[in-house]
Motif scaffolding. Sequence first.
Motif, PDB file in Angstrom:
ATOM      1  N   VAL A   1       0.744  -1.161   0.027  1.00 52.19           N
ATOM      2  CA  VAL A   1      -0.046  -0.170  -0.030  1.00 52.19           C
ATOM      3  C   VAL A   1       0.780   1.226  -0.205  1.00 52.19           C
ATOM      4  N   ASP A   2       1.199   1.715  -1.094  1.00 50.98           N
ATOM      5  CA  ASP A   2       2.109   2.607  -1.264  1.00 50.98           C
ATOM      6  C   ASP A   2       1.613   4.083  -0.907  1.00 50.98           C
ATOM      7  N   ASP A   3       2.401   4.691   0.110  1.00 48.64           N
ATOM      8  CA  ASP A   3       2.020   6.024   0.632  1.00 48.64           C
ATOM      9  C   ASP A   3       1.986   7.148  -0.647  1.00 48.64           C
ATOM     10  N   ALA A   4       2.824   6.951  -1.559  1.00 52.22           N
ATOM     11  CA  ALA A   4       2.820   7.814  -2.746  1.00 52.22           C
ATOM     12  C   ALA A   4       1.646   8.218  -3.315  1.00 52.22           C
ATOM     13  N   ILE A   5       0.549   6.953  -3.415  1.00 52.44           N
ATOM     14  CA  ILE A   5      -0.792   7.061  -4.286  1.00 52.44           C
ATOM     15  C   ILE A   5      -1.400   7.935  -3.455  1.00 52.44           C
TER      16      ILE A   5
ATOM     17  N   ASP B   1      -0.703  10.255  -1.223  1.00 57.42           N
ATOM     18  CA  ASP B   1      -0.026  11.692  -1.273  1.00 57.42           C
ATOM     19  C   ASP B   1      -0.427  12.379  -2.847  1.00 57.42           C
ATOM     20  N   ALA B   2      -0.499  11.683  -3.562  1.00 59.08           N
ATOM     21  CA  ALA B   2      -0.704  12.384  -5.002  1.00 59.08           C
ATOM     22  C   ALA B   2      -2.003  12.750  -5.076  1.00 59.08           C
ATOM     23  N   GLY B   3      -3.053  12.234  -4.246  1.00 63.73           N
ATOM     24  CA  GLY B   3      -4.346  12.430  -4.463  1.00 63.73           C
ATOM     25  C   GLY B   3      -5.088  11.460  -5.105  1.00 63.73           C
ATOM     26  N   PHE B   4      -4.608  10.022  -5.570  1.00 61.68           N
ATOM     27  CA  PHE B   4      -5.098   9.180  -6.283  1.00 61.68           C
ATOM     28  C   PHE B   4      -5.778   8.187  -5.228  1.00 61.68           C
ATOM     29  N   GLY B   5      -5.649   8.236  -3.817  1.00 60.62           N
ATOM     30  CA  GLY B   5      -6.599   7.361  -2.962  1.00 60.62           C
ATOM     31  C   GLY B   5      -7.810   7.720  -2.825  1.00 60.62           C
ATOM     32  N   ALA B   6      -8.708   7.996  -3.820  1.00 61.70           N
ATOM     33  CA  ALA B   6     -10.121   8.167  -3.643  1.00 61.70           C
ATOM     34  C   ALA B   6     -10.961   7.215  -2.953  1.00 61.70           C
ATOM     35  N   PRO B   7     -11.669   7.478  -1.904  1.00 62.57           N
ATOM     36  CA  PRO B   7     -12.452   6.388  -1.235  1.00 62.57           C
ATOM     37  C   PRO B   7     -13.235   5.338  -1.953  1.00 62.57           C
ATOM     38  N   ASN B   8     -13.719   5.453  -3.199  1.00 64.39           N
ATOM     39  CA  ASN B   8     -14.476   4.442  -3.705  1.00 64.39           C
ATOM     40  C   ASN B   8     -13.153   3.489  -4.407  1.00 64.39           C
TER      41      ASN B   8
ATOM     42  N   ILE C   1       1.095  -8.119   2.767  1.00 64.09           N
ATOM     43  CA  ILE C   1       0.739  -6.736   2.645  1.00 64.09           C
ATOM     44  C   ILE C   1       1.738  -5.973   3.614  1.00 64.09           C
ATOM     45  N   ARG C   2       2.187  -5.043   2.685  1.00 67.00           N
ATOM     46  CA  ARG C   2       3.232  -4.114   3.557  1.00 67.00           C
ATOM     47  C   ARG C   2       2.735  -2.588   3.231  1.00 67.00           C
ATOM     48  N   ARG C   3       3.062  -1.606   3.968  1.00 72.97           N
ATOM     49  CA  ARG C   3       2.542  -0.023   3.800  1.00 72.97           C
ATOM     50  C   ARG C   3       3.947   0.620   3.906  1.00 72.97           C
ATOM     51  N   GLY C   4       3.783   1.490   3.091  1.00 74.02           N
ATOM     52  CA  GLY C   4       5.159   2.601   2.961  1.00 74.02           C
ATOM     53  C   GLY C   4       5.458   2.692   1.651  1.00 74.02           C
ATOM     54  N   ASP C   5       6.996   3.007   1.621  1.00 76.81           N
ATOM     55  CA  ASP C   5       7.589   3.300  -0.026  1.00 76.81           C
ATOM     56  C   ASP C   5       7.834   2.077  -0.535  1.00 76.81           C
ATOM     57  N   VAL C   6       6.944   1.823  -1.820  1.00 80.00           N
ATOM     58  CA  VAL C   6       7.261   0.441  -2.466  1.00 80.00           C
ATOM     59  C   VAL C   6       8.637   0.188  -2.614  1.00 80.00           C
TER      60      VAL C   6
ATOM     61  N   VAL D   1       2.169   1.488 -17.124  1.00 78.07           N
ATOM     62  CA  VAL D   1       1.935   2.388 -18.047  1.00 78.07           C
ATOM     63  C   VAL D   1       2.095   3.847 -17.948  1.00 78.07           C
ATOM     64  N   SER D   2       1.667   4.234 -16.632  1.00 80.90           N
ATOM     65  CA  SER D   2       1.597   5.625 -16.526  1.00 80.90           C
ATOM     66  C   SER D   2       3.122   6.302 -15.996  1.00 80.90           C
ATOM     67  N   GLY D   3       3.138   7.367 -15.926  1.00 82.99           N
ATOM     68  CA  GLY D   3       4.412   7.898 -15.527  1.00 82.99           C
ATOM     69  C   GLY D   3       4.901   7.722 -13.945  1.00 82.99           C
ATOM     70  N   TYR D   4       4.023   7.487 -13.173  1.00 81.72           N
ATOM     71  CA  TYR D   4       4.180   6.874 -11.951  1.00 81.72           C
ATOM     72  C   TYR D   4       4.657   5.446 -11.844  1.00 81.72           C
ATOM     73  N   ALA D   5       3.981   4.450 -12.832  1.00 76.90           N
ATOM     74  CA  ALA D   5       4.255   3.134 -12.919  1.00 76.90           C
ATOM     75  C   ALA D   5       5.801   3.275 -13.456  1.00 76.90           C
ATOM     76  N   ARG D   6       6.072   3.849 -14.451  1.00 75.30           N
ATOM     77  CA  ARG D   6       7.467   3.838 -14.831  1.00 75.30           C
ATOM     78  C   ARG D   6       8.555   4.363 -13.951  1.00 75.30           C
ATOM     79  N   ARG D   7       8.257   5.257 -13.214  1.00 75.63           N
ATOM     80  CA  ARG D   7       9.215   5.891 -12.060  1.00 75.63           C
ATOM     81  C   ARG D   7       9.403   4.754 -11.217  1.00 75.63           C
ATOM     82  N   ARG D   8       8.154   3.943 -10.553  1.00 80.76           N
ATOM     83  CA  ARG D   8       8.361   2.979  -9.668  1.00 80.76           C
ATOM     84  C   ARG D   8       9.034   1.851 -10.201  1.00 80.76           C
ATOM     85  N   GLU D   9       9.325   1.448 -11.528  1.00 81.57           N
ATOM     86  CA  GLU D   9       9.964   0.566 -12.102  1.00 81.57           C
ATOM     87  C   GLU D   9      11.367   0.927 -11.920  1.00 81.57           C
TER      88      GLU D   9
END
Length: 459
Positions: free
Chosen positions: A36-40, A42-49, A74-79, A101-109
């Motif tokens: 559970v990546d904190d960055a998601i 923090d970037a505003g993508f953690g919408a409740p739904n 399951i871990r929580r923090g920086d991926v 595919v996204s910029g976030y996913a590429r940076r994570r890789e």
Amino acid sequence: MTVSVVLFTSDLRLHDHPPLRSALASADEVVPLFVVDDAIGDAGFGAPNRCAFLADCLRDLDSGLRERGGRLVIRRGDVAAEVRRIVSETGAGDVHMAAGVSGYARRREERLHGALADVGCRLRVHEAVITVVPPGAVTPSGAGRDHFSVFTPYFRRWSEAQPRAPFDAPRTVRVPAGPGSVDPPSRAGIPGVSPGLPEGGEIQGRRSLAAWHRHGLGRYEERHDDLAGDATSRLSPHLHFGTLSPTELVHRARAAGGPGAEAFVRQLCWREFHHQVLAARPSAARSDYRSRHDRWRTEESAAEDIAAWQEGRTGYPLVDAAMRQLLHEGWMHNRGRLLASSFLVKTLYVDWRVGARHFLDLLVDGDIANNQLNWQWMAGTGTDSRPNRVLNPVLQAKRYDPDGAYVRRWVPELAGIDGGAVHEPWRLRAEERARYAYPEPVVGLAEGLARFREARGLD
Ligand code: FAD
């Protein structure tokens, strides 16, 4: 004893999962891991739904693994830090994951490559997990052309590609005893979830897929635009979270055959099309992709109109019905999405980013590639070859909700108006009109159109 880690991201399933299959084939034990990546958040993508749907998916993935003798860690923090920690705890020799595919996913890789190289562990990134055809695998001819910007030629070439056969789910998964895990999250603890949000998880996804093949697919071509009939697959959240594999969906639809299946595969290709655009141009998540428009009304000057649109009280019943479906279910019919987005960007002339943000706040299938690029398509900044088309909410209503049943379902204050008359409450006699507590249109359609044409220099 050899150990591999499988990092799950947008692929929360056991069927047709190349990274898991590969890890099981090459190691004695496998750590199925989700961070559970904190960055998601923090970037505003953690919408409740989406958090609620994700919680269902993680619980379901954990129980699927337990049935096979394993469990989900399951871990929580920086991926990158968490994956590296698991590698150090278990002595894993490699980490498998799906290509993003996204910029976030590429940076994570990239970050994972760096973090794992330091501890002598290999990152193995698998293509064709999140899409059927990897972005960049099909490109137009011509030097330097790295993606298709027009759908039809992409569809032609994409259709010629031969996807691999889908893989079965594994029978057993052996997980080392050591690595600790936090409990899977529960949707019950998440505030602000839409009351009609669908249930997540692979089991639910496979049930929905089976029902779709039994009852929906065959008539998809003729019924997909029928708003009241609600006759699309509703598989989009499962595709977004990867509880269903797009490769499996394409195989099964092609095996079923017929016009409904063909039309369905074409829609799945729209998803692939947008993914390959975003992979080649990650900036399209924020910036105009093709034509630049910067004369939008400001958020301050249009604040009241934006609020009316978000809350489903624009005075245009079909727009309001669609926006209320979004609030209630965290999902909206594609025809509603087209109309609601056209209304915001063309009739109200508000920047597409404002609408895209609101959709991402609520959509359970909210996806950077599909959401941002569909918004750009409608705003005329993206891949639409007719960037100045404006959808008329009354004509759309007569065509796609002729009897008004969709409007009556979502706008109960108009439920007393029979038939198609529900689409034009302003035409009712004054004393009858007064019976319905429903707002006047926020703007006249002619006025909205004139503003749009003027801003685009079309007169
Ligand atoms: P079906 O009609 O059953 O189609 C099957 C699948 O094909 C969908 O699940 C989806 O994965 C794919 N698909 C269908 N239409 C499109 C399309 N136009 N673009 C890309 N993929 C498509 N879809 C998302 O998945 N996430 C989003 O965030 C999203 N935002 C959108 C925003 C706007 C303004 C618009 C106009 C469309 C958006 N869509 C988005 C596309 C489409 O509306 C949804 O995919 C579709 O309504 C989901 O319902 P379904 O699963 O019943 O679709």
